[in-house]
Enzyme design. Structure first.
Site, short mmCIF file in Angstrom:
data_model
loop_
_atom_site.label_atom_id
_atom_site.label_comp_id
_atom_site.label_asym_id
_atom_site.label_seq_id
_atom_site.Cartn_x
_atom_site.Cartn_y
_atom_site.Cartn_z
N CYS A 112 0.82 -1.20 0.00
CA CYS A 112 0.00 0.00 0.00
C CYS A 112 0.87 1.26 0.00
O CYS A 112 1.45 1.58 -1.03
CB CYS A 112 -1.01 -0.05 1.14
SG CYS A 112 -2.45 0.97 0.79
N HIS A 221 -3.82 -5.11 0.72
CA HIS A 221 -3.28 -5.48 2.04
C HIS A 221 -3.33 -6.99 2.25
O HIS A 221 -4.21 -7.50 2.96
CB HIS A 221 -4.05 -4.75 3.15
CG HIS A 221 -3.72 -3.32 3.24
ND1 HIS A 221 -2.73 -2.83 4.06
CD2 HIS A 221 -4.21 -2.26 2.56
CE1 HIS A 221 -2.65 -1.53 3.89
NE2 HIS A 221 -3.53 -1.15 2.97
N GLU A 223 -1.39 -8.70 4.07
CA GLU A 223 -1.02 -9.06 5.45
C GLU A 223 -2.23 -9.31 6.32
O GLU A 223 -2.20 -10.10 7.27
CB GLU A 223 -0.14 -7.96 6.07
CG GLU A 223 -0.85 -6.75 6.65
CD GLU A 223 -1.49 -5.82 5.62
OE1 GLU A 223 -1.21 -5.95 4.42
OE2 GLU A 223 -2.31 -4.96 6.02
N1 LIG Z 1 -1.96 6.85 2.68
C1 LIG Z 1 -1.85 6.20 1.40
C2 LIG Z 1 -1.52 4.73 1.61
C3 LIG Z 1 -2.69 3.98 2.10
C4 LIG Z 1 -2.40 2.87 3.07
O1 LIG Z 1 -1.29 2.43 3.29
N2 LIG Z 1 -3.48 2.48 3.70
C5 LIG Z 1 -3.42 1.69 4.87
C6 LIG Z 1 -4.46 2.19 5.84
C7 LIG Z 1 -3.99 1.95 7.25
C8 LIG Z 1 -5.01 2.39 8.26
O2 LIG Z 1 -5.61 3.48 8.05
O3 LIG Z 1 -5.19 1.66 9.23
C9 LIG Z 1 -3.14 6.33 0.58
O4 LIG Z 1 -4.16 6.71 1.18
O5 LIG Z 1 -3.10 6.04 -0.62
#
Ligand SMILES: N[C@@H](CCC(=O)NCCCC(=O)O)C(=O)O
Length: 250
Positions: A112, A221, A223
């Site tokens: 991500c 995601h 994971e």
């Molecule tokens: N901020 C970037 C990457 C998005 C990302 O890694 N999302 C994970 C969300 C984690 C969370 O909020 O718990 C985008 O918005 O593109």
């Protein structure tokens, strides 16, 4: 053989009136339970890091997702408040860590925000608020309280036949994934190959061209459901195998 070790660069989070160096449990659990590797959380430092000292001691790098965004100045844009929240210490740690891991051939899995950092680290750019572009879906985190619902598998992506990511996932064609992002790759870095896209054209997976080993990024995601979702499990198992092979050579 001792379990090999991977580096996970931390976020800076503010809690109880203090700054913390933090990584979410879901990445730690996927690393330990599925990839069978030991994660070390690397502090996010804006300066003074010795990332070579870190990379001399690990056998893989996992770049996690995060609600923060890569600072636009790192890909030639002027930052606006709308581009935030920012995490400059994370940026200052992740981007050089990614470049050094690729140079050394250390297995790299970017997730991500991690895929976005991989693209920026190699010279690409990002688009913000992609859902506001004509024809682009809303890929954002669903406005729900339950994390299982937040990370629900809910959208198809199309994986290219014969790609690195297809090999690691154990399949090509349509695969169902989750989606929690409002940014995406705009200009793909010269050294990245697009290997999966959403039906709206959003880039969902890349691999590093001419990489010395395992070096992929995914916008979704894996994971979160790594223990129960077959493609997610396959990706983390493949990462773990690459890490063990690197450790054995090292
Ligand atoms: N901020 C970037 C990457 C998005 C990302 O890694 N999302 C994970 C969300 C984690 C969370 O909020 O718990 C985008 O918005 O593109």
């Amino acid at each position: 053989m001792l379990a090999p070790i991977i580096a996970i660069p931390a976020d800076i989070r503010h809690l109880d009136k203090a700054d913390w160096h933090a990584a979410q449990t879901q990445y730690v659990n996927a690393a330990v339970k599925v990839a069978k590797v030991i994660p070390l959380i690397v502090p996010a430092l804006e300066d003074g890091h010795d990332l070579d000292a870190v990379l001399d001691r690990v056998d893989g790098v996992l770049i996690s997702g995060s609600a923060s965004n890569v600072h636009p100045s790192l890909y030639g844009k002027v930052a606006t408040e709308a581009d935030g929240p920012f995490d400059p210490a994370r940026d200052a740690t992740s981007l050089p860590l990614i470049r050094k891991a690729i140079e050394r051939g250390i297995p790299l899995l970017a997730i991500c925000r991690g895929l976005q950092e991989l693209n920026v680290a190699l010279g690409g750019t990002l688009a913000s608020e992609i859902q506001e572009q004509p024809g682009i879906w809303d890929h954002r985190k669903p406005p729900v309280d339950s994390r299982d619902e937040m990370y629900a598998i809910r959208q198809p992506v199309f994986v290219q036949e014969g790609s690195c990511i297809a090999r690691h996932l154990g399949l090509a064609g349509e695969v169902q994934v989750n989606s929690l992002h409002r940014q995406a790759i705009a200009e793909t870095a010269p050294r990245l190959q697009v290997e999966a896209t959403a039906a709206d054209g959003t880039i969902e997976a890349v691999s590093v061209i001419d990489a010395k080993g395992f070096a992929v990024g995914v916008q979704w995601h894996p994971e979160y459901w790594a223990e129960t979702d077959s493609p997610s499990r396959a990706l983390f198992e493949a990462f773990g195998e690459a890490v063990r092979a690197y450790a054995a050579r090292r």
